[in-house]
Design a protein around this motif. Structure first.
Motif, PDB file in Angstrom:
ATOM      1  N   LEU A 243       0.796  -1.325   0.004  1.00  0.00           N
ATOM      2  CA  LEU A 243       0.105   0.048  -0.058  1.00  0.00           C
ATOM      3  C   LEU A 243       0.902   1.338   0.095  1.00  0.00           C
ATOM      4  CD1 LEU A 243      -2.818   1.312   0.424  1.00  0.00           C
ATOM      5  CD2 LEU A 243      -2.503   1.246   2.800  1.00  0.00           C
ATOM      6  N   LYS A 244       0.530   2.010  -1.012  1.00  0.00           N
ATOM      7  CA  LYS A 244       1.565   3.299  -1.137  1.00  0.00           C
ATOM      8  C   LYS A 244       0.640   4.420  -1.014  1.00  0.00           C
ATOM      9  CE  LYS A 244       4.801   5.201  -4.439  1.00  0.00           C
ATOM     10  NZ  LYS A 244       5.581   5.038  -5.933  1.00  0.00           N
ATOM     11  N   LEU A 245       1.080   5.273  -0.125  1.00  0.00           N
ATOM     12  CA  LEU A 245       0.439   6.561  -0.163  1.00  0.00           C
ATOM     13  C   LEU A 245       0.978   7.876  -0.598  1.00  0.00           C
ATOM     14  CD1 LEU A 245      -1.336   6.430   3.483  1.00  0.00           C
ATOM     15  CD2 LEU A 245      -2.137   5.410   1.147  1.00  0.00           C
TER      16      LEU A 245
ATOM     17  N   GLU B 173       1.710  10.032  11.514  1.00  0.00           N
ATOM     18  CA  GLU B 173       0.219   9.875  11.383  1.00  0.00           C
ATOM     19  C   GLU B 173       0.134   8.950  10.058  1.00  0.00           C
ATOM     20  OE1 GLU B 173      -1.947   9.547  13.680  1.00  0.00           O
ATOM     21  OE2 GLU B 173      -3.730   9.160  12.368  1.00  0.00           O
ATOM     22  N   LEU B 174       0.604   9.606   9.274  1.00  0.00           N
ATOM     23  CA  LEU B 174       0.226   9.057   7.756  1.00  0.00           C
ATOM     24  C   LEU B 174       0.657   7.383   7.690  1.00  0.00           C
ATOM     25  CD1 LEU B 174      -1.025   9.803   5.050  1.00  0.00           C
ATOM     26  CD2 LEU B 174       1.292  10.140   4.123  1.00  0.00           C
TER      27      LEU B 174
ATOM     28  N   ARG C 250      -1.369   5.260   9.743  1.00  0.00           N
ATOM     29  CA  ARG C 250      -2.852   4.949   8.872  1.00  0.00           C
ATOM     30  C   ARG C 250      -2.257   3.787   7.820  1.00  0.00           C
ATOM     31  NH1 ARG C 250      -6.673  10.097   8.611  1.00  0.00           N
ATOM     32  NH2 ARG C 250      -6.306  11.081  10.489  1.00  0.00           N
TER      33      ARG C 250
ATOM     34  N   HIS D 160      -3.923   0.224   7.614  1.00  0.00           N
ATOM     35  CA  HIS D 160      -4.948  -0.232   6.527  1.00  0.00           C
ATOM     36  C   HIS D 160      -4.262  -1.459   5.540  1.00  0.00           C
ATOM     37  CE1 HIS D 160      -8.470   1.011   4.307  1.00  0.00           C
ATOM     38  NE2 HIS D 160      -7.840   0.750   3.151  1.00  0.00           N
TER      39      HIS D 160
END
Lengths: 336, 759
Positions: free
Chosen positions: A237-239, A319-320, A323, A327
């Motif tokens: 998962l990459k944000l 925080e990022l 999350r 997730h």
């Protein structure tokens, strides 16, 4: 953008390549001889005058571009296997989806068609100051100082930093390989050696120009992935700000085995937040033998960012990243 | 061939693919930097690495001795470069007025201090790197806080002068907004910040300069060949007859290529001194430093309204940063006075000086940043009133332009709003934050109106009818990628009633009859009257030939007894028509031509009408708080821009603008670093723009009401309006989804992390 003149050789075999590179006093920043594989990092940095080798050794014609399943169940990935070939290989799609996903969320199709496995292991930071020769940078020119610490550091690391360098490792592939416990195989002037992934990249400390354990003459020949763990589920998962073609602000590679609502095995690595692909056994230990629940994930996420040292612009990554990991774990633990 | 309005055209108004498409997709279209000449040299500038201070010494000794180096130019040896008499009316516009190397003062980071010229690009680059410059550095001022609150006391008469701001102006004033605000039932006072933005067309700015001993030919990436000729002739000190500027194809400009920048004069000066062609292509980093940007802008909007949502006052105050030497004013209030009905209004502006390169127009200058603020304020007011934002706008629709007291030439904003709301499904919107869900995601819906000025520049065009049955139309405008070649072919084909395929369009050369700049969304509207007149005159000439030439089947007729119809000459009484090519062949002539001109009305001091385009955007975002992932899912835009000459090219303009708006709202910002003053994210990896994966589902609806006060077809411009208002629509959708109220752009992950984790 310009390049200084350099010699270009195409060695007939690995031995000649190794001998050529061994002439360089270092295999790290400032090397006078560089291997050329996909060139997506090296040529870019040569145009920026960040790299200025006297000699470039093209290894693209060496027989290092195959993917094969070994008798012991490992997957052997040649050094010059292109990222796109690796991401779309049936064995990778079947047994190591986290690796395929990580690669395909990096760069662009055109870059993935050029970039190679070994090259990606050695991908350099995208820190603006490293890439701009008008700016001070301890990684590029040791002793000049770190302009990023008081400068534009939104994208940079919060884990593993030192007062000399806060540059992060931008690779997506490496995050997946860290979680998969890949082994890097090197042939050097003194013979062959196998380097566990976790030991490959170095912390910056006082020597941020030393990024890996690679020594002069070391040629990465291939990477092996351990046999897939039965029943595991893996994902990446990459944000990031935009939907594509951007380095991670935070990413997570997870390889999870869940049985009867309990996590029996966990491998977790994170990207975008560390000076190197960031994997800690403590986070994995916080997950293993625990129920696959939000509370467990929360605890692991807290552990993942423990010791984070945010800079002026990147405290949001704490925080990022949490999350992101929560997730990713939630998705990986979902029954198929 | 009278110039009466054509109300039912056959070719204009039809979707047509680009006539230059095949050239572009096969690589045969010659962009400026594609031009090569024997013996051509390459120039690479040396850029200052401070933003404020003085050059103490330039040491070129090493660089001069390097292989292939022909010259290293700097203040001491560049020769005379002259200042320009800046005038819009005379098309002599330049934003950075100081010629390069004029003095030894550094006023912004990246300012050119020297130029290396060598046989190859690599040699020139290596030499540029070897030039050693010593500076006396001073602290640069790139402060982001602009102090808009200091404008509060500025009045047309008897106001105060704001400290630390320059050129305070009252742009528009009516009624008395202060008391109206004080006694209003509902008020809003909000300040909005827009970062500096860089244009970043993919084609880098480039000049290939050729000197022939007396004059220049410059292959230049310009959106205005006539202006570039006028400016560079003055700067180089040659008569404008000795300056020719060519720009056949442009990899876009977005306003950044409207007026010349310093590298143009450097390339030309080097070519003249060395008597050889010189190519100068600037690099991406210089694109952030030396060729303009949309300035940092702070805007304060104060609105008051009755409980029913009738506006009682509007104050719009704005300050933009500008460079140390030039007064670039971002006219954010351009659309404010005419947008809504409000009795009490004041629009005030000022400048704040910073150590930055000179700003310039960026797609929709003024209106785009201005409407972000005023339309955002309207959305915030609607929320305060608990009123639907579409209804709030409908309730304040004006009868006339209340700023100029002129009637609108054509205004259909009401229909834009109602049509858009209907097609979007706006009635299904539930106003509570986070109240709409779909597929596990939260939806946010938002909207805003938009407007853009509709005027014409002057234009002269020539149309030639040729003996092979083709026609050529030429004018010194240029196609910046928007479809001007295609639109001109359509207009000419419409007038001559021959197929579009028979028209050759010749543009992008200052030696052609003077045409308009590709700016202000005005090129299409400007060329129509001139091309119509030119085509009419060419046809008249042809009738003369048909009546007189010995071989003509109509020889001996009176010209006014003949008519030009569907590309043929025929007797007015009827009978067989003869194609014009046949007439010319029989007359043994290659062709006949006619020239037509039209005046602009952009600077008209006494206009009869208020002419503007209008539109409305409706936006849907998706929001996943678990991963702080916000994406724009669909955008529906309704545009009232007169008759659309080519709906295919037109749709492309609006869609492209909306995508640019996605970048403006979520990603783009040029960040000036304190300390160095450098635009620090000066590359395409760190300056984030929308990519294909960010493009939402796009719907564009054109209302297509011809505005016949503007030209024969009633066509207004469409290049910029799509970017106006879109940011306010997106940020209102973001608020609807997340509860986060964006008063600064871009809206980042950092901002959204603070939104409630669960809506």
């Amino acid at each position: 953008m310009r390049m200084k003149s350099f010699a270009f050789i195409r060695p007939p075999d690995s031995a000649v390549a190794i001998a050529a590179q061994a002439e360089s006093p270092t295999a790290q920043q400032g090397a006078s001889v560089r291997f050329l594989a996909g060139g997506t990092t090296l040529v870019d940095l040569m145009k920026l005058n960040v790299e200025g080798p006297d000699k470039v050794v093209d290894i693209n014609r060496l027989p290092l571009d195959q993917i094969e399943s070994l008798p012991d169940g490992c997957l052997k990935i040649g050094a010059t296997v292109r990222n796109s070939a690796l991401a779309n290989h049936p064995a990778v799609l079947r047994d190591y989806p986290v690796l395929s996903q990580a690669i395909l969320q990096g760069a662009s199709a055109q870059l993935r068609n050029r970039a190679t496995t070994a090259g990606n292991l050695l991908q350099r930071t995208r820190c603006i100051y490293f890439r701009d020769t008008a700016m001070p940078c301890n990684k590029r020119e040791p002793g000049t100082g770190c302009a990023a610490i008081h400068g534009h550091n939104r994208n940079l690391a919060i884990l593993g930093t030192s007062e000399h360098c806060i540059a992060n490792n931008p690779s997506d592939m490496c995050v997946a390989m860290a979680a998969l416990e890949a082994v890097i195989h090197v042939t050097g002037p003194k013979g062959v050696r196998a380097i566990p992934f976790a030991e490959f990249h170095l912390l910056p400390g006082e020597t941020p120009h030393q990024e890996t354990v690679i020594q002069p003459g070391d040629l990465i020949t291939h990477v092996t992935l351990p046999p897939p763990v039965p029943g595991n589920k893996s994902l990446y998962l990459k944000l990031r700000d935009r939907a594509s073609y951007e380095f991670a602000l935070a990413s997570a590679a997870v390889v999870l085995t869940v049985a009867g609502g309990r996590i029996t095995r966990a491998r977790v690595a994170m990207g975008g937040i560390g000076v190197k692909p960031w994997r800690t056994r403590e986070v994995e230990a916080a997950l293993e033998e625990q129920p696959a629940t939000e509370t467990t994930y929360q605890r692991a996420a807290e552990m993942a960012v423990q010791g984070a040292r945010p800079q002026s612009e990147n405290a949001f990554k704490i925080e990022l990243a949490k999350r992101c990991l929560i997730h990713a774990l939630k998705l990986a633990a979902q029954p198929a | 061939m009278a110039a009466e309005p054509l109300t039912s055209p056959k070719i204009v108004g039809k979707a047509r693919p680009r006539v230059d498409g095949p050239l572009k997709v096969t690589g045969r279209a010659m962009y400026s930097s594609d031009h090569h000449f024997p013996g051509m040299l390459y120039a690479v500038p040396v850029s200052a690495t401070i933003a404020n201070g003085k050059i103490e010494k330039i040491d070129t000794a090493t660089a001069e001795k390097m292989p292939g180096v022909r010259a290293i130019y700097h203040q001491g040896n560049i020769g005379k470069l002259f200042r320009v008499s800046v005038s819009f009316g005379d098309l002599s516009m330049i934003d950075e007025t100081r010629p390069p190397f004029e003095d030894d003062v550094i006023r912004y980071y990246g300012q050119y201090v020297a130029l290396a010229v060598a046989d190859t690009f690599e040699q020139a680059g290596a030499a540029a790197d070897a030039v050693k410059v010593t500076y006396r550095r001073e602290e640069p001022n790139v402060e982001r806080e602009l102090g808009v609150e200091r404008l509060a006391g500025v009045r047309k008469k008897g106001g105060s002068k704001p400290e630390h701001l320059e050129s305070p102006k009252v742009q528009s004033e009516r009624g008395d907004p202060e008391p109206a605000f004080e006694k209003a039932a509902v008020t809003l006072d909000a300040t909005y910040l827009l970062p500096a933005e860089t244009h970043n067309p993919i084609e880098l700015h480039a000049t290939v300069a050729v000197w022939d001993g007396t004059g220049f030919t410059l292959y230049d990436t310009t959106q205005a060949v006539v202006n570039a000729r006028n400016v560079l002739a003055q700067m180089l000190g040659v008569p404008k007859e000795n300056m020719r500027v060519i720009s056949k194809f442009l990899g876009s400009g977005f306003g950044g290529k409207l007026w010349p920048w310093t590298h143009c004069a450097l390339a030309a000066a080097a070519a003249r001194q060395l008597n050889l062609p010189v190519k100068l292509v600037i690099n991406r980093r210089s694109m952030f430093q030396c060729v303009g940007h949309r300035p940092l802008i702070q805007q304060r909007v104060r609105l008051s309204a009755t409980q029913e949502g009738k506006l009682t006052s509007l104050r719009h105050e704005y300050v933009n940063h500008t460079s140390m030497l030039d007064d670039y004013e971002e006219s954010c209030g351009e659309g404010t006075p005419h947008m809504y009905s409000v009795p009490n209004l004041r629009v005030t502006s000022a400048l704040a000086r910073r150590n930055v390169g000179t700003p310039t127009s960026m797609r929709g200058p003024g209106a785009v940043p201005g409407l972000y603020a005023t339309e955002s304020a309207m959305n915030e007011l609607a929320d305060l009133l608990k009123m639907d934002p579409v209804q709030l706008r409908l309730a304040n629709e004006p009868e006339i332009d209340e700023g100029t007291k002129l009637p609108f030439s054509s205004r259909h904003l009401r229909e834009c709003l109602t049509t858009g709301a209907e097609k979007f499904g706006w009635a299904r919107r539930t106003p509570a934050v986070g109240s709409m869900k779909q597929d596990g995601l939260t939806l946010g819906w938002g909207m805003a109106s938009c407007t853009w000025i509709a005027k014409r520049f002057g234009c002269t065009a020539r149309v030639e009818l040729r003996d092979d049955g083709t026609a050529a139309v030429s004018t010194a405008t240029q196609d910046i990628g928007t479809g001007t070649y295609t639109v001109l072919a359509q207009i000419t084909a419409e007038k001559l009633q021959i197929p579009v395929e028979k028209i050759e369009v010749i543009l992008g050369d200052s030696n052609l009859p003077e045409g308009p700049v590709s700016g202000g969304s005005m090129a299409t509207a400007s060329v129509i009257p001139a091309v119509m007149a030119a085509a009419g005159k060419a046809a008249e000439s042809l009738l003369g030939v048909a009546a007189k030439a010995p071989g003509s089947p109509f020889a001996g007729s009176k010209p006014d007894g003949l008519a030009f119809q569907d590309g043929k000459v025929q007797a007015k009484g009827g009978g067989e028509g003869v194609p014009f090519g046949e007439i010319l062949k029989k007359a043994k002539m290659r062709g006949v031509s006619g020239q037509g001109s039209s005046d602009g009305n952009f600077l008209d001091p006494k206009p009869q009408f208020s002419s503007h385009s209008f539109g409305a955007h409706f936006v849907e975002v998706t929001w996943q708080p678990e991963t702080v992932r916000l994406r724009i899912n669909r955008v529906l835009t309704v545009i009232d821009a007169g008759r659309i000459v080519n709906p295919l090219a037109g749709r492309n303009q609006i869609e492209g603008a909306v995508v640019m708006g996605v970048g403006m709202t979520l990603f783009e910002q040029t960040q000036y670093e304190h300390g160095t003053g450098a635009p620090i994210n000066s590359n395409l990896a760190d300056y984030i723009m929308a990519v294909n994966a960010d493009v939402p589902k796009l719907d564009v609806i054109f209302l297509d009401y011809p505005d016949l006060h503007l030209n024969e077809f009633g066509a207004r411009g469409i290049g910029e309006i799509g970017l106006a208002g879109i940011s306010a629509a997106i940020t209102s959708a973001i608020h609807h989804a997340t509860g986060f109220r964006a008063r600064k752009l871009p809206v980042t992950i950092e901002d959204l992390l603070g939104a409630p984790a669960q809506a």
